[in-house]
Design a protein around this motif. Structure first.
Motif, PDB file in Angstrom:
ATOM      1  N   THR A  37     -22.445  17.518  -8.428  1.00  0.00           N
ATOM      2  CA  THR A  37     -22.655  17.894  -9.821  1.00  0.00           C
ATOM      3  C   THR A  37     -23.461  16.818 -10.536  1.00  0.00           C
ATOM      4  O   THR A  37     -23.215  15.624 -10.357  1.00  0.00           O
ATOM      5  N   VAL A  65     -22.641  27.917  -8.438  1.00  0.00           N
ATOM      6  CA  VAL A  65     -21.735  27.322  -7.458  1.00  0.00           C
ATOM      7  C   VAL A  65     -21.181  28.366  -6.497  1.00  0.00           C
ATOM      8  O   VAL A  65     -20.191  28.122  -5.803  1.00  0.00           O
ATOM      9  N   GLY A  70     -19.366  23.116  -5.982  1.00  0.00           N
ATOM     10  CA  GLY A  70     -19.016  22.994  -7.393  1.00  0.00           C
ATOM     11  C   GLY A  70     -18.560  21.591  -7.713  1.00  0.00           C
ATOM     12  O   GLY A  70     -19.024  20.610  -7.122  1.00  0.00           O
ATOM     13  N   GLU A  72     -16.431  18.345  -7.612  1.00  0.00           N
ATOM     14  CA  GLU A  72     -15.562  17.653  -6.666  1.00  0.00           C
ATOM     15  C   GLU A  72     -15.436  16.198  -7.103  1.00  0.00           C
ATOM     16  O   GLU A  72     -16.182  15.331  -6.666  1.00  0.00           O
ATOM     17  N   GLY A  90     -16.933  29.550 -15.601  1.00  0.00           N
ATOM     18  CA  GLY A  90     -16.376  28.962 -14.393  1.00  0.00           C
ATOM     19  C   GLY A  90     -14.905  28.640 -14.486  1.00  0.00           C
ATOM     20  O   GLY A  90     -14.185  29.094 -15.394  1.00  0.00           O
ATOM     21  N   GLU A  91     -14.447  27.840 -13.527  1.00  0.00           N
ATOM     22  CA  GLU A  91     -13.047  27.430 -13.446  1.00  0.00           C
ATOM     23  C   GLU A  91     -12.981  26.068 -12.762  1.00  0.00           C
ATOM     24  O   GLU A  91     -13.697  25.804 -11.793  1.00  0.00           O
ATOM     25  N   ILE A  92     -12.120  25.204 -13.278  1.00  0.00           N
ATOM     26  CA  ILE A  92     -11.868  23.885 -12.713  1.00  0.00           C
ATOM     27  C   ILE A  92     -10.363  23.670 -12.675  1.00  0.00           C
ATOM     28  O   ILE A  92      -9.639  24.106 -13.578  1.00  0.00           O
ATOM     29  N   ARG A 105     -10.032  27.710 -17.705  1.00  0.00           N
ATOM     30  CA  ARG A 105     -11.049  28.759 -17.716  1.00  0.00           C
ATOM     31  C   ARG A 105     -11.666  28.825 -19.113  1.00  0.00           C
ATOM     32  O   ARG A 105     -11.133  28.234 -20.054  1.00  0.00           O
ATOM     33  N   ARG A 123     -11.529  19.581  -9.713  1.00  0.00           N
ATOM     34  CA  ARG A 123     -12.195  20.252  -8.604  1.00  0.00           C
ATOM     35  C   ARG A 123     -12.374  21.744  -8.908  1.00  0.00           C
ATOM     36  O   ARG A 123     -11.520  22.366  -9.547  1.00  0.00           O
ATOM     37  N   SER A 124     -13.460  22.289  -8.403  1.00  0.00           N
ATOM     38  CA  SER A 124     -13.626  23.740  -8.441  1.00  0.00           C
ATOM     39  C   SER A 124     -12.716  24.348  -7.372  1.00  0.00           C
ATOM     40  O   SER A 124     -12.639  23.832  -6.257  1.00  0.00           O
ATOM     41  N   ARG A 128     -13.865  31.030  -6.805  1.00  0.00           N
ATOM     42  CA  ARG A 128     -14.273  30.666  -8.150  1.00  0.00           C
ATOM     43  C   ARG A 128     -15.399  31.568  -8.640  1.00  0.00           C
ATOM     44  O   ARG A 128     -16.108  32.191  -7.840  1.00  0.00           O
ATOM     45  N   MET A 132     -20.817  27.582 -13.249  1.00  0.00           N
ATOM     46  CA  MET A 132     -20.000  26.524 -13.841  1.00  0.00           C
ATOM     47  C   MET A 132     -20.798  25.896 -14.972  1.00  0.00           C
ATOM     48  O   MET A 132     -21.947  25.464 -14.788  1.00  0.00           O
TER      49      MET A 132
END
Length: 324
Positions: A37, A65, A70, A72, A90-92, A105, A123-124, A128, A132
Motif C-alpha cells: 500500500t 485489491v 491489500g 498488510e 473496502g474493509e480492514i 467498513r 490487514r485486509s 474483501r 480500498m
C-alpha cells in the motif's frame, strides 16, 4: 498505521501555494505503507504540522485489491495519540494488544487511544471488496490523557444529516449542533461532506478553531482555489464560515480544532514531549515489555523500530519551530 519517515526540512515545495493570509494549500507526498500500500501523507508538513490536535493525515486509495493483498501492516506500537480510521470503500480488520478484533467498513469509525502504550495491526481480510479507499488520522493526546490507559472503540453509527446540497457525517467532535459518540480529549471536529449537487455551500465555523479541508474523491473550490485529491487546504483561525463548491459525488474531509499548544516530538509511531521519552518507548518496544503487550490473533513478527537518528530529537511547536 505506521509512520515510516522523518519530517522533511522546513522549505517551500514546488506547487505549494499560499491561498490567503493564514491559509496554505499543502501537497501530499507518497509514502509506502507495508509491502502493498502507498499512502499520500498530508500531515505533518514542513509548513503546517497540525490542524488543532490532528497531527497526522494519510489518504490511501482508491486501490484495486481484488487480485492483490491489500493492506498488510503487521503489529506495531503507538504512544501519546489516538488513531482514527475512516473508510470510503473496502474493509480492514483491526487487531490490538487489548484483545480487540474489529472489522471496519464504510460509514463506521475506529478510534484507538494509545495512552501510555498499545500495539495493533491492520490487514485486509482474505475475502474483501475489490476497492480500498480511506484515511487514517492521528490526534495528539494532551497531558494527562497521554499517560492514561489504552482504549479502543468501534462506532457503527454516527450522526448524519443533509444540509442543502451536502450530506454531512460527523466522525469526531461537534458540528452543526450534533456531537459524535467518539471520545476526544481536546476541542476538535472531523466530518465527511458529500456533495449532492454543485450549489455553493456555506459552512459555519468556530473562530477559535483552525481548519483543514481534504478532497478524498472528486473536486471542490474554496473561494477561487481548486482542491483536488492529493492536497490539503490548511485554513487559519478566525473564520466564521467557509464557502465551497464541489462537483456532485465529491467526498471531502473537514478537520478542525483549537490550536494545540503543547510542543511534540513525533518519531516513527510515537508522539512524546522529549528525546528521552521516545528513546524509552523504542527500548521497551524492542525488548517486548508489557507496556505494549501482544497483538491478538496475529502471528506475524512485530515491526522492528528503526534506528534513532545520531542527533537528539527536539520538540517542535505546531508551526514546526524547534524548541531549544
Amino acid at each position: 498505521m505506521e509512520r515510516t519517515e522523518s519530517l522533511p526540512a522546513h522549505t517551500r515545495a514546488p506547487g505549494e501555494a499560499t491561498v490567503d493570509p493564514g491559509s496554505v494549500l499543502l501537497p501530499g507526498h507518497d509514502v509506502p505503507l507495508g509491502r502493498f500500500t502507498t499512502v499520500r501523507r498530508l500531515l505533518p508538513h514542513r509548513r503546517r504540522r497540525m490542524i488543532g490536535a490532528w497531527c497526522f493525515v494519510d489518504h490511501f486509495g482508491p486501490d484495486d485489491v481484488a487480485e492483490r493483498p491489500g493492506m498488510e501492516v503487521p503489529p506495531h506500537p503507538h504512544t501519546g495519540l489516538q488513531t482514527v480510521t475512516w473508510l470510503l470503500d473496502g474493509e480492514i480488520v483491526h487487531r490490538d494488544s487489548l484483545g480487540n478484533v474489529q472489522p471496519i467498513r464504510p460509514g463506521q469509525l475506529n478510534v484507538m487511544t494509545s495512552g501510555h502504550g498499545i500495539a495493533h495491526s491492520e490487514r485486509s481480510p482474505a475475502t474483501r471488496p475489490p476497492l480500498m479507499h480511506g484515511v487514517q488520522l492521528w490526534v495528539a493526546l494532551p497531558d494527562p490523557a497521554r499517560a492514561a490507559a489504552a482504549g479502543f472503540a468501534h462506532h457503527a453509527e454516527l450522526p448524519a444529516w443533509r444540509d442543502g446540497d451536502l450530506d454531512v457525517t460527523l466522525l469526531a467532535g461537534e458540528f452543526g449542533g450534533e456531537r459524535s459518540p467518539a471520545v476526544t480529549h481536546t476541542p476538535l471536529v472531523g466530518a465527511q461532506l458529500t456533495a449532492r449537487g454543485a450549489t455553493p455551500a456555506r459552512l459555519p465555523l468556530r473562530r477559535d478553531f483552525e481548519y483543514g479541508l481534504l478532497a478524498m474523491s472528486g473536486s471542490a473550490e474554496v473561494g477561487d482555489v481548486p482542491l483536488e485529491p492529493g492536497a490539503l487546504l490548511h485554513l487559519g483561525v478566525g473564520r466564521e464560515s467557509l464557502t465551497l463548491t464541489a462537483t456532485p459525488g465529491s467526498r471531502l474531509l473537514l478537520l478542525g480544532g483549537t490550536p494545540f499548544e503543547e510542543p511534540l516530538v513525533m518519531w516513527w509511531n510515537f508522539v512524546g514531549r522529549s528525546h528521552e521519552e521516545i528513546v524509552a518507548a523504542r527500548e521497551e518496544w524492542t525488548a517486548g515489555t508489557a507496556r505494549f503487550g501482544t497483538v491478538v490473533d496475529d502471528a506475524a513478527a512485530p515491526l522492528p523500530a528503526p534506528a534513532l537518528p545520531t542527533t537528539r530529537l527536539k520538540a517542535r511547536t505546531r508551526h514546526g519551530d524547534v524548541l531549544r
